[in-house]
Design an enzyme around this catalytic site. Sequence first.
Site, PDB file in Angstrom:
ATOM      1  N   ASP A 251       0.832  -1.205   0.000  1.00  0.00           N
ATOM      2  CA  ASP A 251       0.000   0.000   0.000  1.00  0.00           C
ATOM      3  C   ASP A 251       0.862   1.249   0.000  1.00  0.00           C
ATOM      4  O   ASP A 251       1.431   1.633   1.022  1.00  0.00           O
ATOM      5  CB  ASP A 251      -0.918  -0.006   1.224  1.00  0.00           C
ATOM      6  CG  ASP A 251      -1.844   1.208   1.246  1.00  0.00           C
ATOM      7  OD1 ASP A 251      -2.041   1.819   0.173  1.00  0.00           O
ATOM      8  OD2 ASP A 251      -2.370   1.533   2.324  1.00  0.00           O
TER       9      ASP A 251
ATOM     10  N   LYS B  40       1.515   7.926   0.915  1.00  0.00           N
ATOM     11  CA  LYS B  40       1.967   7.941   2.302  1.00  0.00           C
ATOM     12  C   LYS B  40       3.367   8.556   2.376  1.00  0.00           C
ATOM     13  O   LYS B  40       4.166   8.425   1.451  1.00  0.00           O
ATOM     14  CB  LYS B  40       2.049   6.506   2.848  1.00  0.00           C
ATOM     15  CG  LYS B  40       0.727   5.766   2.968  1.00  0.00           C
ATOM     16  CD  LYS B  40       0.972   4.333   3.430  1.00  0.00           C
ATOM     17  CE  LYS B  40      -0.301   3.521   3.523  1.00  0.00           C
ATOM     18  NZ  LYS B  40      -1.157   3.938   4.652  1.00  0.00           N
TER      19      LYS B  40
ATOM     20  N   ASP C  16      -5.964   6.446  -0.015  1.00  0.00           N
ATOM     21  CA  ASP C  16      -5.325   5.623   1.020  1.00  0.00           C
ATOM     22  C   ASP C  16      -6.354   4.936   1.918  1.00  0.00           C
ATOM     23  O   ASP C  16      -5.974   4.213   2.838  1.00  0.00           O
ATOM     24  CB  ASP C  16      -4.392   6.489   1.870  1.00  0.00           C
ATOM     25  CG  ASP C  16      -3.407   5.674   2.675  1.00  0.00           C
ATOM     26  OD1 ASP C  16      -3.169   4.503   2.307  1.00  0.00           O
ATOM     27  OD2 ASP C  16      -2.878   6.189   3.681  1.00  0.00           O
TER      28      ASP C  16
ATOM     29  N   ARG D 222     -11.176  -0.779   2.546  1.00  0.00           N
ATOM     30  CA  ARG D 222     -12.640  -0.946   2.587  1.00  0.00           C
ATOM     31  C   ARG D 222     -13.213  -1.099   1.188  1.00  0.00           C
ATOM     32  O   ARG D 222     -14.289  -1.676   1.011  1.00  0.00           O
ATOM     33  CB  ARG D 222     -13.263   0.243   3.317  1.00  0.00           C
ATOM     34  CG  ARG D 222     -13.125   1.580   2.631  1.00  0.00           C
ATOM     35  CD  ARG D 222     -13.216   2.757   3.578  1.00  0.00           C
ATOM     36  NE  ARG D 222     -12.072   2.814   4.483  1.00  0.00           N
ATOM     37  CZ  ARG D 222     -11.917   3.759   5.427  1.00  0.00           C
ATOM     38  NH1 ARG D 222     -12.824   4.697   5.577  1.00  0.00           N
ATOM     39  NH2 ARG D 222     -10.853   3.751   6.193  1.00  0.00           N
TER      40      ARG D 222
END
Length: 512
Positions: free
Chosen positions: A284, A291, A361, A365
Amino acid sequence: MKKNVKKTAPKTKKSFSTILEPHIAYSLVSNFNKLSECDAIIYYFGGKEAKNKQKNLEALVETHALDFQVDELKKSDKKNIHFIGRNGPVWIVFESASTATDHDGLLNESAYAFARDQFGTILNQIKALKLKNVSIYFQTADAAVTEGAVVGLELASYNFLTHFKASAEKAEPLKIQLNIKDENLKSALKKVVAVQIARHLTNLPPNVINPATVEQLAYDLPFSKNTEIIVWDEKKCEAEGMGLLCATGAGSPTAPRMIRFKYRPSKAKNKKPIAFVGKGITFDTGGLDIKPSSAMRLMKKDMGGAASVLALAFWADSSGYDRPCDFYLALAENAVDGFSMRPGDVYKSRAGFLVEIDNTDAEGRLVLSDVMDVAAKQTGNDEPEYLVDIATLTGAIKVALGGDTAGLFCNDDKMAHSFMTAGQRSGEPNWRMPLNQRLWGDLSSQFADFKNSGGGFGGAITAALFLQKFTNGKKWAHLDVFSWTDKSTGALNAGAATGQPVQSVVEWLESL
């Protein structure tokens, strides 16, 4: 059209072949008098014998300690007493039962967890002393204790590099003889193999693990004929209208996919299946809402939920669990390129909802929701009674509960309580959090049915509320887990993947 980028990386099959084997050579004896000579001995006193601590301690000290050690050792009030005696190292462990009455005892340390962490700690000392042959004597210890001890020994034996290096030579295993039942040893080993699978899969570097290599691993693992493996590739996912899953993986050279392990035991109970869905973001970056480097460093662990679900599938199959189950992996890599989803994009989910991307980010979900819709809408004999999703979903839950406790969101009180009690017994706490519907407004959108992220407060709750929209009215539990430890603790001897929440979910399944 994007080209698939081929990169050279170690293969996973050989790595996992050793994960499936015990790290220790066990031999069982019926009673202590038949234990053969050894390098060291461990005594464990449980139940009433633990309450007779002083009497038992004095007898063992007189037997094993050197003269100058005797008086000081007899005064010890420690739970775990260790010394080098006349014939070598000795450990004496006295079971400690928590008597706290707050929180309905749900945060009390169980006998299983105590034994697991004590024996994990002792195993590290055994390795430091380079011992080869150890005897363990359990006095009035129940099955939970003996299983916990074996799980702790095996967890502490795991070393990532030993399995990862294809050229690593197999060391002579530590030999341990102990007086427990064969069925308890087998049960413990099946459970801990599942935990090790989840740990190792999460520890593997992101240039090795991606949606394609997870699929290959699924076929490499020795599942029985009771488990059917079904893979939906990118084209099938697109045809199924899984717009959120496909959008999440659009920036990666490795296409997203869904893997389903359909477990149907030959002698199954006449009950509906239990469906599990695991978040499998194999790395991720955060997407275009990228990030910072410090936050991205460990993002190979963002597939910890899928790793635990795959491990649970293997446990159910290998242990012959008597209920039908479905285990789904929602797999994608959240990478960055010109095909990546953007803030402000609107995608249609499989359930028909239009979702605005507020933050790239908040992708976990997205992949979960499309696959949860698949699981929740199965019909006939495949319709699930329970739906459980497991995900390394939010940093907010770690801030609230710490890294060792999973945030539990559940729409059924009885189901929630059973997960919390299973967490207490297994030493992997699950703590119930509120599905506070007042926070749903934070996800409102003027361009879609709702957004994928909300304001700065209650982030774990709004993530759970998002997922609840895709449960199709099923009894549902959402476990927001960390699946990682930053330090050595108990049976976990290094800062790395923990296999959370495999032990607590196994405990929950066995309690149904």
